[in-house]
Design a protein around this motif. Structure first.
Motif, PDB file in Angstrom:
ATOM      1  N   PHE A 105       0.593  22.801   3.115  1.00 46.67           N
ATOM      2  CA  PHE A 105       1.946  22.643   2.726  1.00 46.67           C
ATOM      3  C   PHE A 105       2.516  23.327   1.372  1.00 46.67           C
ATOM      4  CE2 PHE A 105       0.468  18.955   5.142  1.00 46.67           C
ATOM      5  CZ  PHE A 105       1.338  19.112   6.344  1.00 46.67           C
ATOM      6  N   ASP A 106       3.777  23.651   1.265  1.00 43.96           N
ATOM      7  CA  ASP A 106       4.563  23.765   0.230  1.00 43.96           C
ATOM      8  C   ASP A 106       4.704  22.935  -0.690  1.00 43.96           C
ATOM      9  OD1 ASP A 106       5.181  26.929   0.546  1.00 43.96           O
ATOM     10  OD2 ASP A 106       5.898  25.960   2.473  1.00 43.96           O
ATOM     11  N   ALA A 107       4.770  21.667  -0.086  1.00 40.72           N
ATOM     12  CA  ALA A 107       4.988  20.331  -0.961  1.00 40.72           C
ATOM     13  C   ALA A 107       4.445  19.109  -0.301  1.00 40.72           C
ATOM     14  CB  ALA A 107       6.488  20.011  -1.171  1.00 40.72           C
ATOM     15  N   VAL A 108       3.902  18.186  -0.609  1.00 42.83           N
ATOM     16  CA  VAL A 108       3.197  17.191  -0.127  1.00 42.83           C
ATOM     17  C   VAL A 108       4.133  15.781  -0.982  1.00 42.83           C
ATOM     18  CG1 VAL A 108       1.385  15.536   0.477  1.00 42.83           C
ATOM     19  CG2 VAL A 108       1.068  17.985   0.611  1.00 42.83           C
ATOM     20  N   ILE A 109       4.860  15.002  -0.034  1.00 45.09           N
ATOM     21  CA  ILE A 109       5.445  13.852  -0.686  1.00 45.09           C
ATOM     22  C   ILE A 109       4.841  12.442  -0.043  1.00 45.09           C
ATOM     23  CG2 ILE A 109       7.741  12.573  -1.120  1.00 45.09           C
ATOM     24  CD1 ILE A 109       7.789  16.461  -0.033  1.00 45.09           C
ATOM     25  N   LEU A 110       3.848  11.811  -0.776  1.00 43.95           N
ATOM     26  CA  LEU A 110       3.503  10.716  -0.350  1.00 43.95           C
ATOM     27  C   LEU A 110       4.147   9.540  -1.047  1.00 43.95           C
ATOM     28  CD1 LEU A 110      -0.458  11.320  -0.470  1.00 43.95           C
ATOM     29  CD2 LEU A 110       1.167  11.375   1.440  1.00 43.95           C
ATOM     30  N   SER A 111       4.557   8.445  -0.506  1.00 42.71           N
ATOM     31  CA  SER A 111       5.275   7.414  -0.481  1.00 42.71           C
ATOM     32  C   SER A 111       4.408   6.546  -1.916  1.00 42.71           C
ATOM     33  CB  SER A 111       5.481   6.343   0.654  1.00 42.71           C
ATOM     34  OG  SER A 111       4.532   5.633   1.098  1.00 42.71           O
ATOM     35  N   GLU A 112       3.173   6.462  -1.742  1.00 42.82           N
ATOM     36  CA  GLU A 112       2.631   5.843  -2.967  1.00 42.82           C
ATOM     37  C   GLU A 112       2.503   6.595  -4.411  1.00 42.82           C
ATOM     38  OE1 GLU A 112      -1.878   6.007  -3.382  1.00 42.82           O
ATOM     39  OE2 GLU A 112      -1.973   6.988  -1.402  1.00 42.82           O
ATOM     40  N   ARG A 113       2.772   7.808  -4.308  1.00 43.76           N
ATOM     41  CA  ARG A 113       2.774   8.584  -5.425  1.00 43.76           C
ATOM     42  C   ARG A 113       4.310   8.636  -6.027  1.00 43.76           C
ATOM     43  NH1 ARG A 113      -0.178  14.496  -4.090  1.00 43.76           N
ATOM     44  NH2 ARG A 113      -2.207  13.702  -4.434  1.00 43.76           N
TER      45      ARG A 113
ATOM     46  N   LEU B 240       0.737  -1.277   0.045  1.00 44.85           N
ATOM     47  CA  LEU B 240       0.056   0.089   0.091  1.00 44.85           C
ATOM     48  C   LEU B 240       1.036   1.161   0.207  1.00 44.85           C
ATOM     49  CD1 LEU B 240      -2.653   1.249   0.410  1.00 44.85           C
ATOM     50  CD2 LEU B 240      -2.302   1.304   3.000  1.00 44.85           C
ATOM     51  N   GLU B 241       2.026   1.218   0.704  1.00 49.32           N
ATOM     52  CA  GLU B 241       2.776   2.511   0.956  1.00 49.32           C
ATOM     53  C   GLU B 241       3.516   2.713  -0.462  1.00 49.32           C
ATOM     54  OE1 GLU B 241       4.141   2.488   5.603  1.00 49.32           O
ATOM     55  OE2 GLU B 241       5.046   1.393   4.234  1.00 49.32           O
ATOM     56  N   VAL B 242       3.683   1.850  -1.209  1.00 50.50           N
ATOM     57  CA  VAL B 242       4.346   2.350  -2.480  1.00 50.50           C
ATOM     58  C   VAL B 242       3.428   2.099  -3.663  1.00 50.50           C
ATOM     59  CG1 VAL B 242       6.745   1.523  -1.732  1.00 50.50           C
ATOM     60  CG2 VAL B 242       5.385  -0.079  -2.949  1.00 50.50           C
ATOM     61  N   GLY B 243       2.211   2.060  -3.519  1.00 52.13           N
ATOM     62  CA  GLY B 243       1.195   2.153  -4.649  1.00 52.13           C
ATOM     63  C   GLY B 243       0.849   0.600  -5.160  1.00 52.13           C
ATOM     64  N   ASP B 244       1.453  -0.397  -4.670  1.00 59.30           N
ATOM     65  CA  ASP B 244       1.134  -1.549  -5.182  1.00 59.30           C
ATOM     66  C   ASP B 244      -0.021  -2.328  -4.754  1.00 59.30           C
ATOM     67  OD1 ASP B 244       3.535  -1.376  -6.906  1.00 59.30           O
ATOM     68  OD2 ASP B 244       4.827  -2.292  -5.573  1.00 59.30           O
ATOM     69  N   ALA B 245      -0.467  -1.692  -3.934  1.00 60.01           N
ATOM     70  CA  ALA B 245      -2.105  -2.294  -3.250  1.00 60.01           C
ATOM     71  C   ALA B 245      -2.664  -1.133  -2.982  1.00 60.01           C
ATOM     72  CB  ALA B 245      -1.553  -3.368  -2.051  1.00 60.01           C
ATOM     73  N   THR B 246      -4.205  -1.514  -3.327  1.00 56.46           N
ATOM     74  CA  THR B 246      -4.810  -0.385  -3.081  1.00 56.46           C
ATOM     75  C   THR B 246      -5.375  -0.534  -1.514  1.00 56.46           C
ATOM     76  OG1 THR B 246      -6.925  -1.670  -3.443  1.00 56.46           O
ATOM     77  CG2 THR B 246      -5.990  -0.795  -5.195  1.00 56.46           C
ATOM     78  N   GLN B 247      -5.967   0.786  -1.197  1.00 56.84           N
ATOM     79  CA  GLN B 247      -6.403   0.669   0.382  1.00 56.84           C
ATOM     80  C   GLN B 247      -7.574  -0.188   0.615  1.00 56.84           C
ATOM     81  OE1 GLN B 247      -9.148   4.139   2.132  1.00 56.84           O
ATOM     82  NE2 GLN B 247      -6.935   4.931   2.327  1.00 56.84           N
TER      83      GLN B 247
END
Length: 213
Positions: A132-140, A54-61
């Motif tokens: 925020f000025d930037a949002v960095i999400l692991s799944e993205r 999930l954290e890297v976008g390889d599984a859905t919520q």
């Protein structure tokens, strides 16, 4: 003026309530034995695997909901929302971030993702658009902390160098890769007052002497 130009904050457990407290509240609400939820996330092989995916976008919520619900033998419907029902913004940390941004320091959120569909916890808790000025999400990004790459992505998003930034996380293992890039780090534990005091010192013309590594 602060020597720092960027502040990078973890979401769960830094900008919000401690994750252990959230887990305990969820267990009580669902009638689970103490420790069952955290065991499903951190020790059960299927739970560990689906959370990492999930954290890297390889599984859905929704896949996470089904797997974790199955491990716990509870209804998986909208499980992530229920699991995070007691997650709330930490007022002192949020206010410190607002003050930093008002003083011209760029503020970013760097989070190993909980997923954003069908439930977006960042938006639900008011820590999303415009904050925020930037949002960095692991799944993205397709990569999660503590991979060095995601810290470099955060610096790129802020257009700053490592020594210009401070990074705060509640997991000690997430700090060394940031330090290797020259980022000043702070391990947030259980005291939001101490962390907020450290962050507020960024607004002064001195090097913070707070509880960092």
């Amino acid at each position: 003026m602060s020597a720092y130009r960027g502040l990078i904050l973890d979401f769960g457990g830094v900008l919000t309530t401690r994750m252990s407290l959230i887990g305990e509240a969820f267990e009580r609400a669902e009638g689970l034995r103490p420790g069952a939820y955290l065991h499903a996330l951190d020790e059960h092989p299927e739970g560990v695997a689906v959370y990492a995916a999930l954290e890297v976008g390889d599984a859905t919520q929704e896949e996470w909901n089904r797997v974790i619900g199955g491990i716990l033998d509870i209804d998986p419907t909208d499980l992530m929302r229920r699991a995070l029902a007691h997650l709330h913004p930490e007022p002192q940390i949020v206010e410190a971030a607002r003050r930093a941004r008002a003083a011209g320091i760029k503020v970013a959120m760097l989070s190993n993702s909980f997923g954003v569909e069908p439930y977006n916890p960042y938006e639900d808790k008011g820590l999303w658009t415009g904050f925020f000025d930037a949002v960095i999400l692991s799944e993205r990004e397709g990569v999660r902390k503590p991979s060095p790459l995601i810290y470099r992505r955060a610096l790129e998003a802020l257009d700053l160098s490592g020594p210009e930034c401070v990074f705060v996380d509640d997991r000690d293992e997430n700090l060394p890769p940031a330090e290797a890039l020259g980022i000043r780090t702070l391990h947030h534990t259980t005291d939001p007052t101490a962390t907020a005091t450290f962050l507020n010192a960024l607004l002064a013309d001195r090097t913070p002497a707070g509880p960092d590594r």
